[in-house]
Design an enzyme around this catalytic site. Structure first.
Site, PDB file in Angstrom:
ATOM      1  N   GLU A 219     -70.047  58.312 -53.780  1.00 44.49           N
ATOM      2  CA  GLU A 219     -70.321  57.414 -52.662  1.00 44.49           C
ATOM      3  C   GLU A 219     -69.599  56.105 -52.957  1.00 44.49           C
ATOM      4  OE1 GLU A 219     -71.562  58.616 -50.159  1.00 44.49           O
ATOM      5  OE2 GLU A 219     -72.599  60.399 -50.880  1.00 44.49           O
ATOM      6  N   CYS A 253     -71.892  48.506 -48.916  1.00 44.12           N
ATOM      7  CA  CYS A 253     -70.719  49.378 -48.854  1.00 44.12           C
ATOM      8  C   CYS A 253     -70.331  49.741 -47.427  1.00 44.12           C
ATOM      9  CB  CYS A 253     -70.946  50.648 -49.680  1.00 44.12           C
ATOM     10  SG  CYS A 253     -72.357  51.633 -49.159  1.00 44.12           S
TER      11      CYS A 253
END
Length: 474
Positions: A219, A253
């Site tokens: 991720e 993110c």
């Protein structure tokens, strides 16, 4: 207790060996055992709410309790509740069809725990990105080793207490240390490894995992664009943009990394953004609800981007003029007008309150620009036209596509979360998380006559001449 040790390489190996032995002895925990773990984790988390919020405030310097609760605790609790509710359905074997030549027989896929799962979590959401993968791994019946960020020591102390109270050393081991320890952690022969962090470190983690052929979920992040279509409601766009960009001071993110809009929209959009910032943070960076950057290193990095852009003749404006440009580890939101692609502000994931704005002449140009760049973790589209949504669905490959909002996709317990290409690989959350941490084993049960026995040698028998003519119709 095991969770309270000071870790070294030998400690990690011993902990891994112990968990591996437990996983081999109890290789298929029941649904009740898994639900028991999730239930106790939920209870321990609720009891520790005040301690967690206080610890997060200390680690960040300035981070409002309300923001931490919204961004970390509520999504985690939602995932636990969702996993508990759907666990038996996820664990149910999946029936499959068989070729006519195999009948009579039955086939299914059963979902087994992989064994020991490693999780490397980052500093920006030290609760959510630590416990989120843990929930999926526990639901799948695995034992877990967690490597948490050394930048959040106060939060880590509370997490140790929560995990020790809820799960104990038969289910989990928590490791805290700096980059060198994280590197050795990723070299352990896990049955699955999940890493959340930067793309550059993701390369290292994947190389290390390859030494043991460990499957990985990465991720990462990258640059998530916010595309403003000509039909967009600019006031609403500004509201949703400020929400997604400014929570946690942009240290997210999936925060919008840059804007693409038409030249005719630019100034009006900026004015609306300023109005929203004033409503959110009346005193600018001095506002108590404005989150600090995690450490001076991150502040220096962002200032370096601004200095490079200004040196290249790019205009950079502070949109929070109601206060100083920076104070006490906080940096105001700066818009960077049409930076060139060679600047670091357009190369690196920003991970902070900087906002490049690029202009396009038509939607085709905007879509082409996004398409030619590394695949983003999220694409945010603001439009009132379904045709724009259809084009983005069909033409842009991204981890997620969000229409007329930002950030909210991460907190949806029934949606998978993950990137593609430079923004990551694999997904977790929801049923997809359960599948990520499970091995789908095919099981074929044959009974009765064996039709395939008719096709044994010698191959000159009439049945084989028949098969040579009609095999394609079977």
């Amino acid at each position: 207790m095991a969770l309270e040790r000071s870790y070294h390489q030998d400690d990690m190996l011993a902990a891994f060996t112990r968990l591996k032995a437990i996983a081999q002895r109890a290789s298929f925990p029941t649904a009740d055992e898994r639900r028991h773990c999730l239930k106790h984790l939920e209870a321990a988390l609720l009891r520790s709410e005040a301690s967690l919020l206080s610890a997060l405030q200390k680690d960040f310097g300035h981070r409002a309790h309300e923001e931490s609760r919204l961004l970390e605790l509520i999504p985690v609790l939602g995932e636990i509740k969702h996993a508990k509710r759907h666990l038996k359905t996820w664990m149910r074997p999946s029936k499959r069809c068989l070729h006519i030549s195999t009948l009579p027989a039955k086939a299914k896929v059963i979902y087994q725990p992989k064994g020991v799962v490693g999780v490397i979590s980052p500093w920006n959401y030290p609760v959510l990105l630590c416990l989120g993968p843990l929930i999926g791994a526990l639901a799948a019946g695995n034992r877990v080793m967690l490597k948490v960020s050394e930048y959040c020591p106060e939060t880590n102390k509370v997490l140790r207490e929560i995990l020790d109270r809820a799960l104990g050393e038969n289910w989990i081991e928590m490791v805290e240390g700096e980059a060198d320890l994280a590197n050795r952690f990723s070299l352990l022969p896990f049955d699955h490894l999940l890493f959340t962090g930067s793309t550059s470190v993701g390369h290292i983690v994947m190389r290390n995992a390859a030494e043991n052929l460990t499957p990985v979920t990465l991720e990462l992040g990258g640059k998530s664009p916010l595309l403003v279509a000509p039909s967009a409601d600019l006031r609403d766009t500004a509201k949703k943009l400020v929400f997604g960009k400014m929570l946690n001071a942009g240290q997210t993110c999936v925060a919008p990394d840059y804007i693409m809009c038409h030249a005719d929209q630019k100034q009006t959009l900026i004015e609306y953004i300023k109005q929203e910032l004033l409503a959110y943070y009346p005193e600018g960076v001095l506002s108590p609800d404005y989150t600090s950057l995690i450490n001076p290193r991150q502040l220096d990095r962002l200032q370096g981007y601004l200095e490079e852009a200004r040196a290249a003749g790019i205009e950079c404006d502070n949109l929070m003029s109601q206060g100083p440009a920076q104070s006490d580890g906080k940096l105001a939101l700066h818009v960077i007008h049409q930076p060139t692609d060679d600047l670091r502000v357009m190369q690196d994931e920003l991970f902070g309150p900087l906002l490049p704005i690029l202009l396009y002449s038509d939607m085709e140009e905007a879509l082409s620009y996004i398409h030619q760049r590394p695949r983003p973790l999220a694409l945010y589209l603001f439009t009132q036209q379904t045709e724009d949504q259809r084009l983005c669905e069909a033409r842009i490959v991204s981890g997620s596509l969000v229409i007329n909002h930002t950030l909210v996709q991460v907190a949806q317990a029934d949606l998978p979360f993950g990137g593609i290409g430079a923004s990551g690989m694999g997904a977790y959350h929801a049923e997809e998380g359960f599948r990520t941490f499970s091995h789908g084993k095919s099981v074929l049960s044959k009974r009765g006559k064996n039709i395939l026995a008719l096709l044994r040698p010698p191959y000159r028998r009439p049945i084989h001449r028949f098969m040579a003519k009609f095999w394609r119709f079977l």
